[in-house]
Design a protein around this motif. Structure first.
Motif, PDB file in Angstrom:
ATOM      1  N   ILE A  17       0.616  -1.180   0.075  1.00  0.00           N
ATOM      2  CA  ILE A  17      -0.078   0.060   0.109  1.00  0.00           C
ATOM      3  C   ILE A  17       0.861   1.355  -0.230  1.00  0.00           C
ATOM      4  N   ALA A  18       2.112   1.379   0.651  1.00  0.00           N
ATOM      5  CA  ALA A  18       2.878   2.220   0.736  1.00  0.00           C
ATOM      6  C   ALA A  18       3.475   2.704  -0.433  1.00  0.00           C
ATOM      7  N   GLN A  19       3.893   1.720  -1.074  1.00  0.00           N
ATOM      8  CA  GLN A  19       4.326   1.966  -2.319  1.00  0.00           C
ATOM      9  C   GLN A  19       3.402   2.292  -3.482  1.00  0.00           C
ATOM     10  N   ARG A  20       2.247   1.896  -3.500  1.00  0.00           N
ATOM     11  CA  ARG A  20       1.130   2.720  -4.368  1.00  0.00           C
ATOM     12  C   ARG A  20       0.877   4.120  -3.881  1.00  0.00           C
ATOM     13  N   ALA A  21       0.759   4.311  -2.752  1.00  0.00           N
ATOM     14  CA  ALA A  21       0.450   5.458  -2.132  1.00  0.00           C
ATOM     15  C   ALA A  21       1.626   6.753  -2.533  1.00  0.00           C
ATOM     16  N   LYS A  22       2.921   6.088  -2.735  1.00  0.00           N
ATOM     17  CA  LYS A  22       3.675   7.163  -3.094  1.00  0.00           C
ATOM     18  C   LYS A  22       3.607   7.690  -4.553  1.00  0.00           C
ATOM     19  N   ALA A  23       3.008   6.573  -5.229  1.00  0.00           N
ATOM     20  CA  ALA A  23       2.684   7.093  -6.806  1.00  0.00           C
ATOM     21  C   ALA A  23       1.690   8.362  -6.877  1.00  0.00           C
ATOM     22  N   PHE A  24       0.841   8.644  -5.691  1.00  0.00           N
ATOM     23  CA  PHE A  24      -0.037   9.712  -5.662  1.00  0.00           C
ATOM     24  C   PHE A  24       0.562  10.650  -4.981  1.00  0.00           C
ATOM     25  N   ASP A  25       1.966  10.746  -4.774  1.00  0.00           N
ATOM     26  CA  ASP A  25       2.626  11.849  -4.129  1.00  0.00           C
ATOM     27  C   ASP A  25       1.849  12.171  -2.482  1.00  0.00           C
ATOM     28  N   MET A  26       1.852  10.972  -2.110  1.00  0.00           N
ATOM     29  CA  MET A  26       1.416  11.050  -0.569  1.00  0.00           C
ATOM     30  C   MET A  26       2.775  11.034   0.176  1.00  0.00           C
ATOM     31  N   LYS A  27       2.859  11.299   1.585  1.00  0.00           N
ATOM     32  CA  LYS A  27       3.640  11.247   2.621  1.00  0.00           C
ATOM     33  C   LYS A  27       3.147  10.026   3.277  1.00  0.00           C
ATOM     34  N   VAL A  28       3.867   9.197   3.579  1.00  0.00           N
ATOM     35  CA  VAL A  28       3.488   7.732   4.131  1.00  0.00           C
ATOM     36  C   VAL A  28       4.478   7.511   5.463  1.00  0.00           C
ATOM     37  N   LEU A  29       3.773   7.403   6.611  1.00  0.00           N
ATOM     38  CA  LEU A  29       4.082   7.206   7.852  1.00  0.00           C
ATOM     39  C   LEU A  29       3.699   5.697   8.258  1.00  0.00           C
ATOM     40  N   GLY A  30       4.584   4.841   8.617  1.00  0.00           N
ATOM     41  CA  GLY A  30       4.336   3.288   8.860  1.00  0.00           C
ATOM     42  C   GLY A  30       4.422   3.208  10.398  1.00  0.00           C
ATOM     43  N   VAL A  31       3.572   2.294  10.931  1.00  0.00           N
ATOM     44  CA  VAL A  31       3.890   1.721  12.333  1.00  0.00           C
ATOM     45  C   VAL A  31       3.880   0.347  12.233  1.00  0.00           C
ATOM     46  N   ARG A  32       4.958  -0.171  12.701  1.00  0.00           N
ATOM     47  CA  ARG A  32       5.197  -1.651  12.892  1.00  0.00           C
ATOM     48  C   ARG A  32       5.744  -2.163  14.260  1.00  0.00           C
ATOM     49  N   LEU A  33       5.810  -3.263  14.619  1.00  0.00           N
ATOM     50  CA  LEU A  33       6.060  -3.924  15.943  1.00  0.00           C
ATOM     51  C   LEU A  33       7.385  -4.079  15.797  1.00  0.00           C
ATOM     52  N   HIS A  34       8.321  -4.190  14.757  1.00  0.00           N
ATOM     53  CA  HIS A  34       9.608  -4.126  14.682  1.00  0.00           C
ATOM     54  C   HIS A  34       9.999  -3.053  13.746  1.00  0.00           C
ATOM     55  N   PRO A  35      10.190  -1.813  14.242  1.00  0.00           N
ATOM     56  CA  PRO A  35      10.687  -0.570  13.353  1.00  0.00           C
ATOM     57  C   PRO A  35      12.039  -0.868  12.704  1.00  0.00           C
ATOM     58  N   GLU A  36      12.745  -1.394  13.371  1.00  0.00           N
ATOM     59  CA  GLU A  36      14.294  -1.962  13.068  1.00  0.00           C
ATOM     60  C   GLU A  36      14.108  -2.392  11.591  1.00  0.00           C
TER      61      GLU A  36
END
Length: 338
Positions: A164-183
């Motif tokens: 989803i993040a990859q496709r959102a970048k095609a719309f010139d969106m800023k993408v912030l992700g949250v994950r259990l293991h940010p490392e």
């Protein structure tokens, strides 16, 4: 090795398993009435599951584990494994593989379709054309929201979230992700946060997507506090499991205007409900799916070209690895649930 194909497979599908596993005994369920060929009843497999080493499918009927005496592998044809009795499987020594990643592109495309549908008010505008009602221009309630330059928060930056993040970048969106293991990194997202940063991400996001697995930790984790943390007028999308979200706070936010809209491909499972669920207008007992600012689909994200073929290929790989005593590439952690 005996492998039970847990759906009413076509001859071509059965032939694929037999060709890939020439030394295995491949069997299917007995013919039974069904609405979908992927349905499975206990009666239809009662004889064949007794000595099966592995089962492949979308459904595990209640009582199946009581009959299975030799079962050592379930090739589960879903990404989420919450329908399985994982503690019992662990006690029985049964391994489980899943389909994480196999459907991620299809689900990510579906998520973007829902985001665009909400932002561009497509359902309302389509209905206006069908009913020959003019749509006012440039007025509140008729203007489309933009994706360009807006912020998308993805809660659960796994394989679906990353796509989803990859496709959102095609719309010139800023993408912030949250994950259990940010490392593990941000991938296509611009920034990545741990769980402790989720409320900060919610406060910055114009669109929020839930794409986490459902586990004991995530069940009902998104409630009033999380919705209060969202920007006023933001959009919320659930592409993972319905029970991630507490329904009443969501209903209140939609009716009050706190959030502009909600999109979902997944709906609530009502356990221990009285009266029983069938008395209610499922998929939502509050009727959220009938609201004008909601786009609802019924588990259709993975209903796309090539998906069943890809799922079968993944399961065949798991069966081959199992038969050769190799490590299972797509094995899940029965304690974590994914």
């Amino acid at each position: 090795m005996k492998v039970l194909i847990g759906w009413h497979a076509t001859e071509e599908e059965m032939a694929r398993f037999r060709k890939a596993l020439p030394n295995a005994n491949i069997v299917g369920p007995r013919p039974a009435p069904y609405l979908s060929r992927f349905d499975l009843t206990l009666k239809s497999i009662a004889d064949s599951i007794v000595d099966a080493d592995a089962i492949v499918g979308w459904v595990m009927p209640d009582g199946a584990l009581d009959l299975a005496k030799k079962l050592k592998l379930i090739c589960w044809m879903h990404a989420g494994c919450d329908e399985l009795d994982l503690p019992r499987l662990k006690s029985l020594g049964v391994q489980v593989t899943n389909l994480r990643g196999a459907n991620s592109i299809a689900v990510a495309e579906h998520a973007m379709a829902i985001i665009l549908g909400l932002a561009k008010r497509l359902v309302a505008k389509h209905q206006a054309v069908v009913s020959a009602q003019p749509s006012p221009l440039y007025e509140d309630g008729s203007r489309s929201a933009m994706l360009h330059g807006r912020t998308l928060g993805i809660i659960g930056l796994g394989q679906i979230g990353s796509n989803i993040a990859q496709r959102a970048k095609a719309f010139d969106m800023k993408v912030l992700g949250v994950r259990l293991h940010p490392e593990r990194g941000a991938g296509a997202a611009d920034e990545v946060y741990g769980i402790d940063g989720m409320h900060d991400v919610l406060s910055k996001s114009d669109y929020v997507v839930l794409s986490t697995p459902i586990t004991r930790q995530t069940d009902s984790f998104f409630g009033a506090r999380e919705i209060d943390s969202m920007k006023s007028g933001a959009y919320l999308l659930n592409i993972a499991r319905g029970n991630l979200i507490q329904e009443h706070p969501l209903y209140d936010a939609l009716t009050s205007g706190k959030i502009a809209g909600y999109g979902a491909d997944v709906w609530w499972t009502y356990n221990n409900a009285f009266p029983a669920t069938y008395h209610f207008p499922v998929p939502s007992r509050t009727g959220i799916q009938r609201m004008a600012n909601v786009i609802a689909t019924g588990d259709q994200g993975a209903n796309a070209d090539d998906v069943v073929d890809r799922n079968i290929s993944r399961s065949i790989l798991g069966l081959q690895e199992f038969s050769e005593s190799k490590p299972l590439t797509w094995k899940i952690d029965l304690d974590l649930g994914y």
